[in-house]
Write an enzyme that holds these catalytic residues in place. Structure first.
Site, short mmCIF file in Angstrom:
data_model
loop_
_atom_site.label_atom_id
_atom_site.label_comp_id
_atom_site.label_asym_id
_atom_site.label_seq_id
_atom_site.Cartn_x
_atom_site.Cartn_y
_atom_site.Cartn_z
N GLU A 92 0.95 -1.15 -0.06
CA GLU A 92 0.01 -0.11 0.10
C GLU A 92 1.00 1.32 0.10
O GLU A 92 1.97 1.22 0.75
CB GLU A 92 -0.85 -0.04 1.22
CG GLU A 92 -0.48 0.85 2.27
CD GLU A 92 -1.06 0.57 3.67
OE1 GLU A 92 -0.94 1.22 4.79
OE2 GLU A 92 -1.72 -0.62 3.76
N HIS A 135 -1.47 -5.84 11.72
CA HIS A 135 -2.28 -7.06 11.26
C HIS A 135 -2.26 -8.44 11.93
O HIS A 135 -1.82 -9.24 11.43
CB HIS A 135 -2.11 -7.25 9.71
CG HIS A 135 -2.49 -5.97 8.86
ND1 HIS A 135 -2.01 -5.83 7.46
CD2 HIS A 135 -2.81 -4.66 9.30
CE1 HIS A 135 -2.45 -4.74 7.11
NE2 HIS A 135 -3.25 -4.16 8.01
N ASN A 149 -5.04 -6.20 3.55
CA ASN A 149 -5.65 -5.66 4.72
C ASN A 149 -6.62 -6.51 5.12
O ASN A 149 -7.53 -6.69 4.59
CB ASN A 149 -5.94 -4.26 4.69
CG ASN A 149 -4.98 -3.42 3.90
OD1 ASN A 149 -4.80 -3.78 2.60
ND2 ASN A 149 -4.06 -2.66 4.34
P1 FAD Z 1 -10.17 -5.48 17.26
O1 FAD Z 1 -10.54 -4.81 16.17
O2 FAD Z 1 -8.58 -5.41 17.62
O3 FAD Z 1 -10.88 -5.46 18.43
C1 FAD Z 1 -10.60 -6.03 19.77
C2 FAD Z 1 -11.30 -5.41 20.80
O4 FAD Z 1 -11.44 -6.06 21.99
C3 FAD Z 1 -10.67 -3.97 21.13
O5 FAD Z 1 -11.54 -2.78 21.22
C4 FAD Z 1 -9.93 -4.15 22.56
O6 FAD Z 1 -10.01 -2.98 23.30
C5 FAD Z 1 -11.03 -5.10 22.93
N1 FAD Z 1 -10.49 -5.91 24.08
C6 FAD Z 1 -9.35 -6.91 24.00
N2 FAD Z 1 -9.17 -7.52 25.24
C7 FAD Z 1 -10.18 -7.32 25.74
C8 FAD Z 1 -10.53 -7.81 27.19
N3 FAD Z 1 -9.80 -8.84 27.68
N4 FAD Z 1 -11.62 -7.66 27.75
C9 FAD Z 1 -12.42 -6.41 26.91
N5 FAD Z 1 -12.15 -5.99 25.73
C10 FAD Z 1 -10.97 -6.55 25.30
N6 FAD Z 1 -6.90 -3.31 8.52
C11 FAD Z 1 -7.51 -3.17 7.26
O7 FAD Z 1 -8.18 -4.15 6.98
N7 FAD Z 1 -7.28 -1.98 6.73
C12 FAD Z 1 -6.57 -1.11 7.32
O8 FAD Z 1 -6.39 0.13 6.69
C13 FAD Z 1 -5.84 -1.16 8.53
N8 FAD Z 1 -5.14 -0.45 8.89
C14 FAD Z 1 -4.60 -0.50 10.35
C15 FAD Z 1 -4.10 0.44 10.93
C16 FAD Z 1 -3.53 0.41 12.44
C17 FAD Z 1 -2.79 1.62 13.19
C18 FAD Z 1 -3.79 -0.68 12.88
C19 FAD Z 1 -3.69 -0.73 14.50
C20 FAD Z 1 -4.75 -1.67 12.36
C21 FAD Z 1 -5.13 -1.65 10.84
N9 FAD Z 1 -5.78 -2.64 10.62
C22 FAD Z 1 -6.21 -2.49 9.13
C23 FAD Z 1 -6.18 -3.95 11.13
C24 FAD Z 1 -7.60 -4.05 11.49
O9 FAD Z 1 -7.87 -2.82 12.37
C25 FAD Z 1 -7.63 -5.24 12.46
O10 FAD Z 1 -7.27 -6.50 11.68
C26 FAD Z 1 -9.10 -5.39 13.00
O11 FAD Z 1 -9.34 -4.35 13.85
C27 FAD Z 1 -9.16 -6.62 13.86
O12 FAD Z 1 -10.45 -6.86 14.19
P2 FAD Z 1 -10.76 -7.85 15.46
O13 FAD Z 1 -12.43 -8.10 15.45
O14 FAD Z 1 -9.82 -9.09 15.19
O15 FAD Z 1 -10.38 -6.99 16.78
#
Ligand code: FAD
Length: 501
Positions: free
Chosen positions: A355, A440, A478
């Site tokens: 990207e 990621h 992503n």
């Molecule tokens: P997450 O979105 O990580 O959510 C997990 C949640 O659970 C969080 O809110 C956390 O606080 C909460 N949590 C964790 N442990 C506990 C607990 N024990 N008790 C209560 N709550 C808890 N992906 C893309 O596809 N495109 C992009 O452009 C992109 N850019 C990114 C840029 C950055 C800076 C970052 C950090 C990530 C990026 N990503 C991107 C990756 C994408 O955001 C993640 O892959 C995605 O958010 C993961 O989703 P998830 O459902 O696995 O969990």
């Protein structure tokens, strides 16, 4: 406070969690979401909800005394700043040779990410998850995810003439000169809003460098899409600053959670117990995996298997910067939301999707930045460390080497053809490729291994994983669209067979 019991509890509020809560709520199941971060909806004295990007304040990071930016330096000058310790929105979790960026707050990663909404190439999806029916994914669940996430594409005419993507057009020129193909990247940032930002009609967010510390405007984060819809069912509630620590199973077969309520400096307000009949882990790859390895190794869920904690990868993330010639300007205004990628995924030896990333400093830097996604077969794993009561990720710098080697082949070629060089001043020392962090994190409770093919955790009824932990370390693009689509697929099956049935 917390209720003593809910029919369904969803841990976390990221992509997998949000999809699951919406579908449970629609099915009429009272559902409580437990989120360790804050709700980000209230402007502070400066009139904005999130911290400014270029002068970060305490809202920027989760319980840190200094910011920890992905670009550590510029001309070797440290660009991080002291901040007050606070339950801010971006966390960087350190595990030796690897650190993992994650979002904290209602919406998880959607609050801090680059909004790039990419559906993986079908052939690669079939390679990483061969047991999942790809016809169903590409016919039903990917389209459903894209629709509900509010994915949109940049207007091609505007892209060619706007100031905000001059940096991307320059990188495209350099890539094409070396024989590479670029592709537009769909987004959940509202491109129409961005166009109006550039026209001076609305407050700036993407064009004010906002991204990793939250966007004050323009981004369709989960709190505006899936979570808003979930709350709209009337059956879903979200409890914030509630960190789940332990999971046990009661004699009656329901789950008992130990939940720590946090204050704004990370201190403990209270520890409470809460019960659930159906428990969905959506705490993200590192969050859900930690809960499971802790439960297995402290004996609260002793029947969890050896597959829990395995199959982790950083999606092959590598960051690299190139120095541009004096006449090749990126422009001072760079959209914080990428819209273009260099697609070399078909290269049989070194598949790379890079990207074209902004360096939104507000001035000309004569630099081009990239976040490359590579195909690296190495995998890490988690163990439980009783001395810290935390999961430990085992991943070595050596395991990251294949990613750098792959990226280097292509960027050497781009530099060679354009007579340019790498930047040596961006990552704290003189290295040119940075892969000591990932945006990621994927894996830890892989679909079909630690769980069945629908996210049901092996060894326990009514216990599910819904998030990035299910994906075996790599998606080639992503990941959030893949996480969302898989969660849509899995919850549909679980509702039909386990809950309604
Ligand atoms: P997450 O979105 O990580 O959510 C997990 C949640 O659970 C969080 O809110 C956390 O606080 C909460 N949590 C964790 N442990 C506990 C607990 N024990 N008790 C209560 N709550 C808890 N992906 C893309 O596809 N495109 C992009 O452009 C992109 N850019 C990114 C840029 C950055 C800076 C970052 C950090 C990530 C990026 N990503 C991107 C990756 C994408 O955001 C993640 O892959 C995605 O958010 C993961 O989703 P998830 O459902 O696995 O969990």
């Amino acid at each position: 406070g917390l209720p003593d019991f809910a029919p369904a509890v969803v841990i976390g509020t990221g992509y997998g969690a949000a999809v699951t809560a919406l579908r449970l709520g629609e099915a009429g199941i009272p559902t409580v979401m437990l989120e360790m971060g804050q709700l980000w909806d209230t402007p502070t004295a400066d009139g904005s909800v999130f911290s400014p990007m270029l002068s970060p304040d305490r809202r920027s990071m989760w319980l840190k005394d200094r910011t920890e930016m992905p670009l550590a330096s510029f001309l070797w000058i440290d660009i991080d700043r002291r901040i007050e310790r606070y339950t801010g929105v971006l966390d960087r979790v350190h595990y030796g040779d690897m650190s993992v960026y994650v979002g904290r707050g209602v919406g998880g990663g959607s609050l801090v990410n680059g909004a790039m909404a990419v559906t993986p190439r079908r052939s690669y999806f079939e390679e990483i998850l061969p047991a999942v029916d790809a016809d169903e994914m590409y016919g039903t669940y990917f389209p459903r995810a894209n629709h509900n996430l509010g994915v949109n594409e940049v207007d091609r005419d505007w892209f060619e003439e706007c100031d905000s993507y001059q940096y991307a057009r320059l990188s495209r020129k350099h890539a094409e000169k070396a024989g590479y193909r670029t592709t537009f990247v769909p987004s959940v940032y509202d491109f129409d809003y961005m166009r109006r930002e550039e026209a001076g009609e609305v407050p700036r967010s993407a064009l004010s460098a906002e991204v990793i510390f939250g966007n004050n405007h323009g981004k369709r984060s989960l709190d505006k899409t899936y979570l808003a819809a979930a709350l709209g069912t009337g059956n879903v509630t979200i409890k914030t600053l509630q960190e789940v620590r332990d999971i046990r199973r009661g004699a009656d077969g329901t789950y008992r959670l130990t939940v720590r309520e946090l204050d704004e400096t990370g201190g403990t307000v209270a520890r409470r117990e809460m019960g659930a009949r159906y428990l969905f882990l959506g705490a993200g790859s590192i969050g859900s995996t930690e809960l499971l390895v802790r439960a297995r190794d402290t004996g609260t869920l002793p029947d969890l298997g050896e597959q829990v904690g395995q199959g982790w990868g950083p999606n092959g993330n590598v960051m690299v910067g190139r120095a541009n010639h004096a006449w090749d300007l990126t422009g001072a205004t760079q959209s914080g939301m990428p819209a273009l990628g260099i697609d070399a995924w078909d290269d049989p030896d070194n598949p790379v999707f890079a990207e074209i990333a902004p360096m939104p400093a507000g001035l000309e830097l004569w630099a081009s930045l990239y976040l490359a996604i590579t195909k690296n077969p190495e995998r890490g794993h988690f163990t439980y460390d009783p001395t810290t009561d935390a999961a430990k990720l085992h991943w070595t710098a050596e395991q990251g080497r294949p990613s750098i080697d792959s990226a280097k082949v292509h960027f050497d070629r781009i530099n060679g053809v354009n007579n340019t060089v790498y930047r040596h001043d961006l990552f704290g020392d003189t290295r040119t490729f940075e892969n000591r962090f990932t945006y990621h994190p994927l894996g830890g409770a892989v679909l079909g291994e630690a769980t069945d093919l629908y996210g049901r955790v092996k060894g326990y009824d009514n216990l599910y994983v819904t998030d990035g932990s299910l994906i075996p370390g790599s998606t080639g693009v992503n990941p959030f669209v893949t996480i969302t689509a898989l969660a849509e697929r899995n919850v549909e099956r679980v509702l039909a067979e386990d809950i309604r049935g």
